[in-house]
Design a protein around this motif. Structure first.
Motif, short mmCIF file in Angstrom:
data_model
loop_
_atom_site.label_atom_id
_atom_site.label_comp_id
_atom_site.label_asym_id
_atom_site.label_seq_id
_atom_site.Cartn_x
_atom_site.Cartn_y
_atom_site.Cartn_z
N LEU A 1 0.82 -1.21 0.00
CA LEU A 1 0.00 0.00 0.00
C LEU A 1 0.85 1.26 0.00
CD1 LEU A 1 -2.80 -0.94 2.57
CD2 LEU A 1 -3.15 -0.44 0.15
N LEU A 2 0.38 2.25 -0.75
CA LEU A 2 0.92 3.60 -0.70
C LEU A 2 -0.18 4.49 -0.13
CD1 LEU A 2 2.56 3.75 -4.25
CD2 LEU A 2 3.69 3.24 -2.08
N ALA A 3 0.14 5.23 0.93
CA ALA A 3 -0.88 6.02 1.62
C ALA A 3 -0.49 7.49 1.68
CB ALA A 3 -1.08 5.48 3.04
N LYS A 4 -1.47 8.34 1.43
CA LYS A 4 -1.31 9.78 1.59
C LYS A 4 -2.33 10.25 2.62
CE LYS A 4 0.40 10.74 -3.09
NZ LYS A 4 0.19 11.53 -4.34
N PHE A 5 -1.85 10.73 3.77
CA PHE A 5 -2.73 11.13 4.87
C PHE A 5 -2.88 12.64 4.94
CE2 PHE A 5 -0.97 7.04 6.23
CZ PHE A 5 -2.12 6.35 6.60
N ASN A 6 -4.08 13.09 5.24
CA ASN A 6 -4.34 14.49 5.57
C ASN A 6 -4.35 14.59 7.09
OD1 ASN A 6 -5.28 17.07 6.00
ND2 ASN A 6 -6.98 16.93 4.54
N TYR A 7 -3.15 14.66 7.67
CA TYR A 7 -3.03 14.60 9.13
C TYR A 7 -3.75 15.75 9.81
CZ TYR A 7 0.47 10.90 8.68
OH TYR A 7 1.12 9.73 8.41
N ALA A 8 -3.74 16.91 9.19
CA ALA A 8 -4.40 18.07 9.80
C ALA A 8 -5.90 17.80 9.97
CB ALA A 8 -4.17 19.31 8.95
N LYS A 9 -6.53 17.24 8.94
CA LYS A 9 -7.96 16.95 9.01
C LYS A 9 -8.24 15.81 10.00
CE LYS A 9 -12.31 17.04 7.85
NZ LYS A 9 -13.19 18.11 8.39
N TYR B 1 -10.38 13.66 15.10
CA TYR B 1 -10.18 12.48 15.94
C TYR B 1 -9.05 12.69 16.95
CZ TYR B 1 -13.07 9.93 12.59
OH TYR B 1 -14.11 9.51 11.79
N ASP B 2 -9.14 11.96 18.05
CA ASP B 2 -8.06 11.86 19.04
C ASP B 2 -7.54 10.42 19.05
OD1 ASP B 2 -8.06 14.48 19.96
OD2 ASP B 2 -9.66 14.08 21.41
N PHE B 3 -6.27 10.26 19.38
CA PHE B 3 -5.65 8.94 19.41
C PHE B 3 -4.93 8.73 20.74
CE2 PHE B 3 -6.06 10.25 15.04
CZ PHE B 3 -6.55 9.12 14.42
N GLN C 1 -0.72 12.36 18.46
CA GLN C 1 -1.20 12.94 17.21
C GLN C 1 -1.25 11.84 16.14
OE1 GLN C 1 -1.86 16.62 16.47
NE2 GLN C 1 -2.28 16.19 18.62
N ALA C 2 -2.05 12.03 15.11
CA ALA C 2 -2.20 11.02 14.07
C ALA C 2 -0.87 10.67 13.42
CB ALA C 2 -3.20 11.50 13.02
N ILE D 1 1.22 7.90 14.96
CA ILE D 1 0.73 6.53 14.88
C ILE D 1 1.31 5.86 13.64
CG2 ILE D 1 -1.33 5.06 14.81
CD1 ILE D 1 -1.10 6.80 17.33
N GLU D 2 1.73 4.61 13.76
CA GLU D 2 2.24 3.88 12.60
C GLU D 2 1.18 3.86 11.50
OE1 GLU D 2 5.19 2.73 12.10
OE2 GLU D 2 6.02 3.10 14.09
N LYS D 3 1.62 4.01 10.26
CA LYS D 3 0.69 4.13 9.13
C LYS D 3 -0.23 2.92 9.01
CE LYS D 3 3.57 7.20 6.29
NZ LYS D 3 4.28 7.35 4.99
N ASN D 4 0.33 1.73 9.19
CA ASN D 4 -0.50 0.54 9.05
C ASN D 4 -1.58 0.47 10.13
OD1 ASN D 4 1.73 -0.08 10.92
ND2 ASN D 4 0.89 -2.15 10.94
N ILE D 5 -1.25 0.91 11.34
CA ILE D 5 -2.22 0.93 12.44
C ILE D 5 -3.30 1.96 12.17
CG2 ILE D 5 -2.54 1.34 14.91
CD1 ILE D 5 -1.11 -1.26 14.31
N LEU D 6 -2.89 3.13 11.66
CA LEU D 6 -3.85 4.20 11.38
C LEU D 6 -4.88 3.74 10.34
CD1 LEU D 6 -4.47 7.11 12.19
CD2 LEU D 6 -2.96 7.89 10.35
#
Length: 664
Positions: A12-20, A25-27, A96-97, A100-105
């Protein structure tokens, strides 16, 4: 001009919008100093913690929680968690998001699908794991369920693993080795056909389910089936198509996912006639040696069965010398007809030891259909392999035709023992366990890496390793899904349009039989009524006719009448990762390859994914890719399929079975 092909992998290749994500959400990361969480982590499945949107275990003693923004504090989480797991030393910290490890997120977001309407599938988050299933996979009376577990590992590889849930009614037919029955979480059905954790007071009911299969009845879900939209939906690729639609719909503002692809600049193709030459060698060997059938069952049916087998052999090889014998023949190929393995030993290992004597092959009626040509050829092929091991010479393959000037060797690990097959230029060979001497100390240490499947050396002294790194080749599931979705099945059409349509179909039908079939079907049509496309398709039964109808319909409407994917266009554009041999060179000393079905045609159903293997050159030597494919373009290792590793390893595996008794 070089032909190029793109190989899509399960990385998987993932692009996250961490700000949104952080805005909504809280983690929290929870952990304990204990060796494991008590009570099977019951708090993962109960609804008491209503403010938690998702929870996933990162390790056996660490978990990650996702909640809506500002819904809960660390102190509340600690207090509520301890209600379930007891007064453990629990630590929970907010993150913060992006921490968190990408696979867990990704898994946290996927877990929330269990709270949404996801027809036709049902998503279930159980004990921190994500399961999905089609309602038709629920066995009658809810006694068991085949489903797919979705996970993303630390390398961002997506895994779709078939598993089974079974009721405790069948617990006596399950085998418990690593864990006891009491270690398994128990579940029950809800009215919405979800599974949920059973309360402590309801533990042990025979209707409760656990994630465990009856011995020999593991969960099975086909990788791909393109016979129809209905069959496609019930496969791993159908579910993956649906999953990505859901991700785009539900999580588009938070992240986007795609799969890593590689460009294959020089794809290799094997046609059927090129890889079945071993059958000629097999026929010569069978006619030269003859076959002796030995009856070790000695009941009223065994003689009849062997007579039928003899007739089948004579149909396949008309002049074969086949006899019913009372003892093993020194000249012929020997086939023993035996009871099912449980008669001799409760497990298969004992059975294989008993009948692994050299040059003799066991056969049971339950495992063998005498009317099937393919199974007879496979049986005889296995007998020849055993005889080759007896005589230390390859006969199914003309090794001398390769023109090698020096020895090759192939090395395999089996139950902590290492074996090497050294093949001489004339096709004779020897097998040794002295692998450390052959490889040398440094390379031998690399060979012991758990990822390494095997090693081989060419006639020039170059050494390559083949590794299983967890990669798989994926077809273009998105294009396949869209093809089915876009198939027009409801538009009404009138008689004028139908007349022109059928005229064009008859023009394209070059075969007289197909023309007659179309004309016969046309006579069933009432031109005074209007038909839907779905009703029209039902009139035409033969695939060849439907293909012509589909082609003409696309010509005239640029829409699909019916998604026929087995034609050459569909074969090359939609399923290229499943066909032939694909190779991608990553560097001068590393490449990836995967082995598919033979290029002569693609089956509508593929049961398993194509594994992508890594090939690595040792000591900065060359990659032996072209030489390697000389030994993978042999279908006699996996009948009707190209072998995923060089064929000499078939001999090493058979040798290991013969030697297993000595090892014990």
């Amino acid at each position: 001009m070089k032909q190029t092909k793109k190989i899509m992998t399960n990385e998987l290749l993932a692009k996250f919008n961490y700000a949104k994500i952080n805005q909504d959400y809280d983690f929290y990361i929870g952990s304990t100093e204990q060796s494991k969480i008590a009570m099977n982590a019951e708090f993962l499945d109960f609804n008491d913690l209503e403010k938690i949107n998702a929870l996933v275990f990162a390790t056996p003693i660490q978990w990650v929680i996702m909640t809506k923004k500002a819904q809960v504090t660390c102190q509340e989480l600690v207090k509520n968690t301890q209600l379930f797991v007891g007064p453990l030393n629990i630590s929970i910290t907010q993150k913060q998001a992006q921490e968190i490890e990408k696979n867990i997120l990704i898994q946290l977001f996927l877990s929330t699908l269990s709270q949404k309407i996801t027809q036709p599938y049902i998503y279930n988050n159980l004990s921190g794991k994500i399961f999905v299933y089609h309602p038709s996979w629920i066995i009658k009376n809810n006694v068991s369920l085949d489903c797919l577990q979705i996970s993303v590992d630390t390398q961002m590889y997506l895994h779709l693993d078939a598993c089974k849930f079974t009721t405790l009614r069948y617990k006596n037919k399950m085998v418990f080795t690593k864990h006891a029955l009491t270690d398994y979480p128990q579940y029950e059905w809800t009215k919405q056909r979800h599974l949920c954790r059973v309360k402590q007071s309801n533990q042990g009911r025979t209707t409760n389910l656990i994630q465990k299969a009856i011995k020999g009845k593991q969960g099975k879900i086909a990788f791909l089936d393109i016979a129809s939209q209905q069959t496609f939906e019930k496969t791993k690729m159908g579910i993956l198509y649906n999953l990505f639609l859901l991700i785009d719909k539900e999580f588009n503002q938070y992240f986007k996912l795609s799969f890593k692809s590689y460009q294959n600049l020089n794809p290799l193709h094997y046609q059927l006639y090129e890889i079945t030459t071993w059958k000629d060698a097999l026929a010569r060997k069978v006619l030269e040696k003859g076959v002796a059938l030995l009856d070790l069952v000695q009941n009223s049916d065994s003689q009849t069965y062997l007579q039928e087998l003899m007739k089948a052999l004579q149909r396949l090889y008309p002049s074969v010398d086949c006899i019913l014998a009372k003892k093993t023949s020194n000249k012929r190929l020997n086939l023993r007809y035996v009871h099912n393995r449980e008669v001799y030993h409760p497990d298969s290992e004992g059975y294989e030891i008993k009948f692994a004597s050299q040059g003799v092959h066991p056969l049971t009626q339950a495992d063998f259909d005498v009317s099937a040509k393919a199974t007879i050829e496979t049986l005889l092929k296995d007998m020849i392999v055993k005889e080759d091991l007896n005589n230390n010479r390859l006969t199914l393959i003309d090794w001398q035709s390769f023109g090698f000037k020096d020895d090759w060797w192939f090395m395999l690990q089996a139950e902590r023992k290492h074996y090497a097959m050294i093949i001489h230029p004339d096709g004779t060979f020897e097998i040794t366990s002295d692998c450390a001497r052959l490889l040398g100390t440094k390379v031998y240490a690399e060979f012991l890496n758990p990822e390494v499947l095997c090693a081989f050396k060419d006639d020039l002294g170059n050494i390559n390793l083949i590794k299983d790194v967890g990669l798989q080749a994926l077809p273009d599931f998105n294009a396949l899904g869209k093809l089915f979705d876009e198939a027009v099945m409801s538009n009404e059409i009138n008689s004028t349009w139908l007349n022109n349509f059928f005229k064009r179909c008859l023009d394209l039908a070059s075969d007289d039989n197909i023309r007659q079939e179309i004309l016969a079907n046309i006579q069933e049509i009432d031109y005074n009524q209007e038909y839907t496309i779905k009703e029209l398709v039902r009139i035409f039964n033969k695939a060849e006719v439907r293909q012509i109808l589909s082609k003409v319909f696309y010509e005239q409407t640029e829409k699909y009448l019916y998604p026929y994917l087995r034609d050459q266009i569909g074969r090359t554009t939609k399923n290229k990762e499943l066909i032939d041999i694909e190779y991608i060179q990553v560097s001068m000393t590393k490449g990836y390859y995967c082995i598919g079905v033979v290029g002569g045609g693609l089956r509508t159903r593929v049961t398993q994914a194509n594994i992508i293997r890594e090939i690595t050159a040792i000591n900065n030597g060359p990659l032996l890719v072209e030489k390697l494919f000389n030994f993978t373009g042999m279908e006699f290792v996996r009948f009707g399929m190209l072998t995923v590793i060089p064929f000499p390893f078939k001999y090493l595996c058979e040798y290991f079975i013969q030697k297993r008794k000595e090892l014990k």
